[in-house]
Scaffold this motif. Structure first.
Motif, PDB file in Angstrom:
ATOM      1  N   GLY A 321       0.786  -1.229   0.000  1.00  0.00           N
ATOM      2  CA  GLY A 321       0.000   0.000   0.000  1.00  0.00           C
ATOM      3  C   GLY A 321       0.814   1.272   0.000  1.00  0.00           C
ATOM      4  N   ASP A 322       2.139   1.169  -0.164  1.00  0.00           N
ATOM      5  CA  ASP A 322       2.990   2.364  -0.195  1.00  0.00           C
ATOM      6  C   ASP A 322       3.031   2.961  -1.596  1.00  0.00           C
ATOM      7  OD1 ASP A 322       3.802   2.179   2.514  1.00  0.00           O
ATOM      8  OD2 ASP A 322       5.260   0.627   1.984  1.00  0.00           O
ATOM      9  N   PHE A 323       3.204   4.287  -1.658  1.00  0.00           N
ATOM     10  CA  PHE A 323       3.409   4.937  -2.940  1.00  0.00           C
ATOM     11  C   PHE A 323       4.794   4.566  -3.480  1.00  0.00           C
ATOM     12  CE2 PHE A 323       0.722   8.080  -0.560  1.00  0.00           C
ATOM     13  CZ  PHE A 323      -0.446   7.806  -1.245  1.00  0.00           C
ATOM     14  N   LYS A 324       4.922   4.617  -4.796  1.00  0.00           N
ATOM     15  CA  LYS A 324       6.220   4.365  -5.406  1.00  0.00           C
ATOM     16  C   LYS A 324       6.430   5.356  -6.544  1.00  0.00           C
ATOM     17  CE  LYS A 324       4.295   0.654  -8.307  1.00  0.00           C
ATOM     18  NZ  LYS A 324       4.404  -0.770  -8.689  1.00  0.00           N
ATOM     19  N   VAL A 325       7.669   5.654  -6.832  1.00  0.00           N
ATOM     20  CA  VAL A 325       7.998   6.653  -7.837  1.00  0.00           C
ATOM     21  C   VAL A 325       9.156   6.158  -8.688  1.00  0.00           C
ATOM     22  CG1 VAL A 325       9.514   7.896  -6.223  1.00  0.00           C
ATOM     23  CG2 VAL A 325       8.581   9.083  -8.213  1.00  0.00           C
ATOM     24  N   GLU A 326       9.021   6.341  -9.990  1.00  0.00           N
ATOM     25  CA  GLU A 326      10.078   5.938 -10.922  1.00  0.00           C
ATOM     26  C   GLU A 326      11.121   7.042 -10.997  1.00  0.00           C
ATOM     27  OE1 GLU A 326      10.566   4.324 -15.539  1.00  0.00           O
ATOM     28  OE2 GLU A 326       8.638   5.060 -14.818  1.00  0.00           O
ATOM     29  N   VAL A 327      12.366   6.696 -10.712  1.00  0.00           N
ATOM     30  CA  VAL A 327      13.462   7.667 -10.713  1.00  0.00           C
ATOM     31  C   VAL A 327      14.501   7.203 -11.724  1.00  0.00           C
ATOM     32  CG1 VAL A 327      15.146   8.895  -9.289  1.00  0.00           C
ATOM     33  CG2 VAL A 327      13.017   8.116  -8.264  1.00  0.00           C
ATOM     34  N   GLN A 328      14.208   7.439 -12.979  1.00  0.00           N
ATOM     35  CA  GLN A 328      15.149   7.120 -14.048  1.00  0.00           C
ATOM     36  C   GLN A 328      14.796   7.948 -15.269  1.00  0.00           C
ATOM     37  OE1 GLN A 328      14.877   3.080 -15.459  1.00  0.00           O
ATOM     38  NE2 GLN A 328      12.655   3.000 -15.290  1.00  0.00           N
TER      39      GLN A 328
END
Length: 400
Positions: A321-328
């Motif tokens: 249930g955590d947010f995730k972010v693409e860092v590329q």
């Protein structure tokens, strides 16, 4: 002579045209006079005004530029009467036309099918000489009997600056289980009478382009920042440059995924910059627009200088249930497979915009020196980062 009760519905045209349901009203002549005065105060000449005993009110006006504008206005009185269980530092308006037994059915807002006239829903505070503009797209049909509120502090800013924009949380209630806005937010604009035509232009564009609350907020801020209101261009500079209408430009963006992604990134950066500039913890902010560079240089009041990269969070959360972010980056060099991944020292902070998963323009800030590294390239950040409890909603609270 037959005497109709106050606010009974009547079926008749206004200004020689049908605008849907028309209401007979009493005791609102001061609201009618206020609107006519606002037209003149904002630089217009009245060509036609419907009767004060009918709502909505239709006003035709001509500006000094010879532009002619038709306005279909649903005016409601705003008062400072004390309401039980409500804060004392707010004003209240109530959407109230027709008899109470008619409030259970739908009351659709009148629209010009040709898109020439502008429909507005306005709360008028006679005492403070200020107007509250509600989003005509969100408040259609009119939820009769429902109240709307605004804080004194919001109206004070409008009276000082002439124009003030804010976002308000929108929730379901006893008569409407779902929030009026899918993002749980709505954009509200308060303005003084001399800015009436600025609000007309905002509502005309917002209705024509079906702007959601976030884009309406950005459009309202842009109009508010326009110091030279008498020469506001009818067309945006990009419309002139591309030889397209704003609606055509938005259709092009919406039909091309890469363009839409790029625009969402730009909108996120805009909201991040606005949030940082309003933060009392931020001393200075510099926006960069340079390839291979981070997005912002931020100096905090405590003296820290931080390089901030803005990224949109994924619309899907992790299994936990955590947010995730693409860092590329979007692409990598064929000669260097590591080039798609950001160096660990490329910037100090990632600002993850949570609009995609939450529908709200809010951010979480994470320090890059605490983020997991790439499995094959230890000097690079992992391409997907989880927004953990170590991330902060306030940049100054982040340990860097």
């Amino acid at each position: 002579m037959e005497i109709l009760p106050e606010e009974a519905t009547v079926e008749e045209p206004i200004a020689g045209r049908s605008v849907g349901e028309v209401y007979r009203v009493q005791g609102r002549a001061d609201l009618h006079a206020f609107l006519l005065d606002a037209v003149e105060e904002s630089g217009g000449r009245i060509l036609y005004a419907s009767d004060a005993s009918r709502a909505p009110i239709f006003i035709g006006a001509q500006l000094d530029t010879d532009e002619r504008i038709g306005m279909l206005i649903y005016p409601f009185r705003v008062t400072r009467n004390a309401i039980k269980n409500r804060p004392v530092d707010e004003v209240r308006g109530q959407l109230r036309y027709g008899s109470e037994d008619s409030w259970e059915r739908e009351h659709p807002v009148g629209r010009d099918v040709a898109g020439l006239d502008v429909t507005m829903i306005l709360g008028i505070d006679i005492a403070d000489d200020v107007v509250i503009g509600l989003d005509a797209n969100l408040w259609d049909p009119l939820p009769m009997g429902i109240s709307f509120y605004a804080k004194d502090s919001e109206l004070d800013q409008a009276m000082r600056n002439g124009w003030h924009v804010w976002e308000k949380i929108n929730r379901g209630g006893s008569r409407r289980s779902e929030p009026r806005s899918p993002t749980n937010l709505e954009t509200v604009v308060a303005f003084v009478p001399r800015r009436l035509f600025d609000y007309v232009r905002l509502e005309r564009r917002a209705s024509a382009l079906r702007l959601d609350p976030a884009l309406r907020y950005s459009a309202a801020l842009a109009i508010g920042d326009n110091a030279n209101r008498d020469t506001t261009p009818i067309r945006h500079v990009l419309e002139e440059q591309f030889a397209l209408t704003s609606e055509q430009i938005l259709d092009i963006i919406g039909g091309r995924n890469r363009l839409a992604v790029a625009v969402r990134g730009g909108v996120a950066e805009h909201h991040l910059e606005d949030q940082l500039r309003r933060s009392p913890d931020v001393k200075q902010i510099e926006r960069l627009d340079v390839d291979a560079m981070h997005d912002f240089n931020v100096t905090l009041v405590d003296g820290r200088k931080l390089r901030v990269e803005c990224k949109n969070a994924s619309p899907r959360t992790t299994a936990g249930g955590d947010f995730k972010v693409e860092v590329q980056k979007t692409r990598a060099s064929k000669a260097d497979p590591a080039s798609r991944f950001y160096p660990v020292d490329g910037f100090d902070v990632v600002a993850a915009c949570l609009f995609s998963p939450t529908g709200k323009w809010e951010f979480r800030f994470g320090a890059t020196d605490a983020m997991p590294r790439h499995g094959s390239f230890p000097d690079r950040l992992a391409p997907v980062q989880t927004v953990t409890a170590d991330w902060r909603s306030n940049l100054a609270d982040l340990e860097t």
